[in-house]
Design a protein around this motif. Structure first.
Motif, PDB file in Angstrom:
ATOM      1  N   SER A  97      19.416   2.968   6.049  1.00 11.30           N
ATOM      2  CA  SER A  97      19.771   4.369   6.030  1.00 11.30           C
ATOM      3  C   SER A  97      19.776   5.006   7.295  1.00 11.30           C
ATOM      4  N   ASP A  98      21.401   5.579   7.482  1.00 13.85           N
ATOM      5  CA  ASP A  98      21.382   6.036   9.089  1.00 13.85           C
ATOM      6  C   ASP A  98      20.577   7.250   9.271  1.00 13.85           C
ATOM      7  N   THR A  99      19.520   7.549   8.589  1.00 19.16           N
ATOM      8  CA  THR A  99      18.424   8.625   8.752  1.00 19.16           C
ATOM      9  C   THR A  99      16.835   8.128   8.193  1.00 19.16           C
ATOM     10  N   PRO A 100      15.985   8.650   8.608  1.00 20.62           N
ATOM     11  CA  PRO A 100      14.758   8.619   7.667  1.00 20.62           C
ATOM     12  C   PRO A 100      14.896   9.312   6.603  1.00 20.62           C
ATOM     13  N   LEU A 101      15.584  10.544   7.036  1.00 20.22           N
ATOM     14  CA  LEU A 101      15.541  11.970   6.539  1.00 20.22           C
ATOM     15  C   LEU A 101      15.383  12.257   5.235  1.00 20.22           C
ATOM     16  N   THR A 118       7.419  -4.405  -2.859  1.00 24.75           N
ATOM     17  CA  THR A 118       7.767  -3.573  -1.194  1.00 24.75           C
ATOM     18  C   THR A 118       8.635  -3.295  -0.782  1.00 24.75           C
ATOM     19  N   VAL A 119       8.427  -2.394   0.317  1.00 24.32           N
ATOM     20  CA  VAL A 119       9.805  -1.920   0.868  1.00 24.32           C
ATOM     21  C   VAL A 119       9.874  -2.450   2.605  1.00 24.32           C
ATOM     22  N   SER A 120      11.525  -2.807   2.962  1.00 19.84           N
ATOM     23  CA  SER A 120      11.839  -2.709   4.385  1.00 19.84           C
ATOM     24  C   SER A 120      12.794  -2.321   4.577  1.00 19.84           C
ATOM     25  N   LEU A 121      12.468  -0.860   5.512  1.00 21.35           N
ATOM     26  CA  LEU A 121      13.519  -0.301   6.092  1.00 21.35           C
ATOM     27  C   LEU A 121      14.331  -0.270   7.732  1.00 21.35           C
ATOM     28  N   ARG A 122      15.447  -0.631   6.935  1.00 16.30           N
ATOM     29  CA  ARG A 122      16.519  -0.400   8.840  1.00 16.30           C
ATOM     30  C   ARG A 122      17.603   0.772   8.717  1.00 16.30           C
ATOM     31  N   MET A 123      16.924   1.080  10.032  1.00 15.54           N
ATOM     32  CA  MET A 123      18.176   2.106  10.481  1.00 15.54           C
ATOM     33  C   MET A 123      19.645   1.449  10.882  1.00 15.54           C
ATOM     34  N   GLY A 124      20.349   2.349  10.530  1.00 16.10           N
ATOM     35  CA  GLY A 124      21.704   1.829  10.971  1.00 16.10           C
ATOM     36  C   GLY A 124      23.074   3.097  10.285  1.00 16.10           C
ATOM     37  N   ILE A 140      19.485  -1.643  -1.284  1.00 14.83           N
ATOM     38  CA  ILE A 140      20.386  -0.594  -1.231  1.00 14.83           C
ATOM     39  C   ILE A 140      20.790   0.341   0.012  1.00 14.83           C
ATOM     40  N   GLY A 141      21.463   1.444   0.124  1.00 15.21           N
ATOM     41  CA  GLY A 141      21.843   1.850   1.372  1.00 15.21           C
ATOM     42  C   GLY A 141      21.719   3.386   1.369  1.00 15.21           C
TER      43      GLY A 141
END
Length: 287
Positions: A97-101, A118-124, A140-141
């Motif tokens: 995601s471009d923001t956690p918000l 389970t989920v892994s979350l990356r920012m970019g 997913i993005g």
């Protein structure tokens, strides 16, 4: 014929080493090394540079990794297809995601329904996320201003205006708003190129016949916030992303019509995956 060798190669490339690959596959390190060695010897190629405990893909290895990424993703789809009537009790999603918000509430809702996933979350930034989706690094993005692209399935989550923000000690901290012309006279702290927030502001300024006064370029929103709080310049975010920070003051851009559209996105070929489809279904109200 080479399935076990490809599986060993892929695990080493994905995990960054033979020991981690062995742990992931439930094998011994010599067994994994032997499988990779057999693959290299059969085709008389070098897939990894090995130096002590450091393992790095060769150029050919990087190209093969792109193929095995697709190969094992297709395998995952096949397993999901055969398990279509089963309850989603186990699994994993790679989300960017471009923001956690915007994305964290979606993940929370999904996890309430499917606690075994389970989920892994990356920012970019949005460009990085779309590239990661195409490379099968992400399932997913959540991205800003998703362009029309037949390769993707996307649904709009929300649309928000841009706002400026300054340090609470800034001389303009008692103001409620700024015009773009006033903004053009102020030093700006902007994210890296590829950021949709930056692209929107630059377009709005150009359309108004104004120039951007760039004081500092940084990577990521948090770095922008810290630089603005330190008094280096003015930051720009979409309105809900400002949130609350006692060090900062938001200012409406009174004559700026630019807005940020956030979308939930995946590759169309990934939508049949039950975990991906379930994520979209669990967040239909937002999407």
């Amino acid at each position: 014929m080479h399935y076990s060798q490809f599986r060993a190669f892929h695990a080493v490339a994905l995990r960054g080493g033979f020991s981690k690959a062995a742990d992931h596959l439930g094998l011994t390190q010599p067994a994994v090394s032997d499988q990779v060695k057999k693959l290299e010897e059969h085709f008389n190629v070098l897939l990894f540079h090995r130096h002590k405990r450091v393992v790095r893909l060769t150029e050919l290895g990087s190209q093969l990794f792109e193929h095995t990424q697709r190969m094992f993703d297709i395998e995952k789809q096949a397993v999901d297809l055969l398990s279509a009537n089963q309850v989603l009790e186990k699994g994993h999603l790679n989300i960017a995601s471009d923001t956690p918000l915007h994305v964290v509430p979606l993940i929370g809702r999904f996890r309430q329904q499917y606690p075994g996933i389970t989920v892994s979350l990356r920012m970019g930034n949005s460009d990085e996320i779309r590239a990661g989706l195409l490379d099968f690094h992400f399932d997913i993005g959540v991205v800003a201003d998703m362009p029309d692209d037949p390769r993707f399935h996307s649904v709009v989550l929300r649309q928000d205006p841009l706002v400026a923000f300054i340090s609470k000690d800034h001389p303009l901290a008692d103001r409620q708003s700024l015009t773009l012309r006033e903004l053009s006279a102020l030093p700006l702290v902007l994210r890296e190129r590829g950021s949709k927030t930056r692209a929107h502001l630059e377009t709005a300024m150009q359309d108004a016949g104004l120039k951007v006064n760039l004081a500092m370029e940084v990577q990521g929103r948090e770095a922008v916030r810290e630089a603005v709080a330190a008094g280096i310049g003015v930051g720009i975010v979409s309105e809900p992303e400002f949130g609350f920070d006692s060090r900062l003051v938001p200012l409406t851009l009174s004559d700026c019509t630019a807005s940020m559209t956030e979308s939930l996105v995946c590759l169309k070929e990934k939508l049949p995956l039950r975990s991906v489809a379930a994520f979209f279904d669990s967040n239909q109200e937002d999407a």
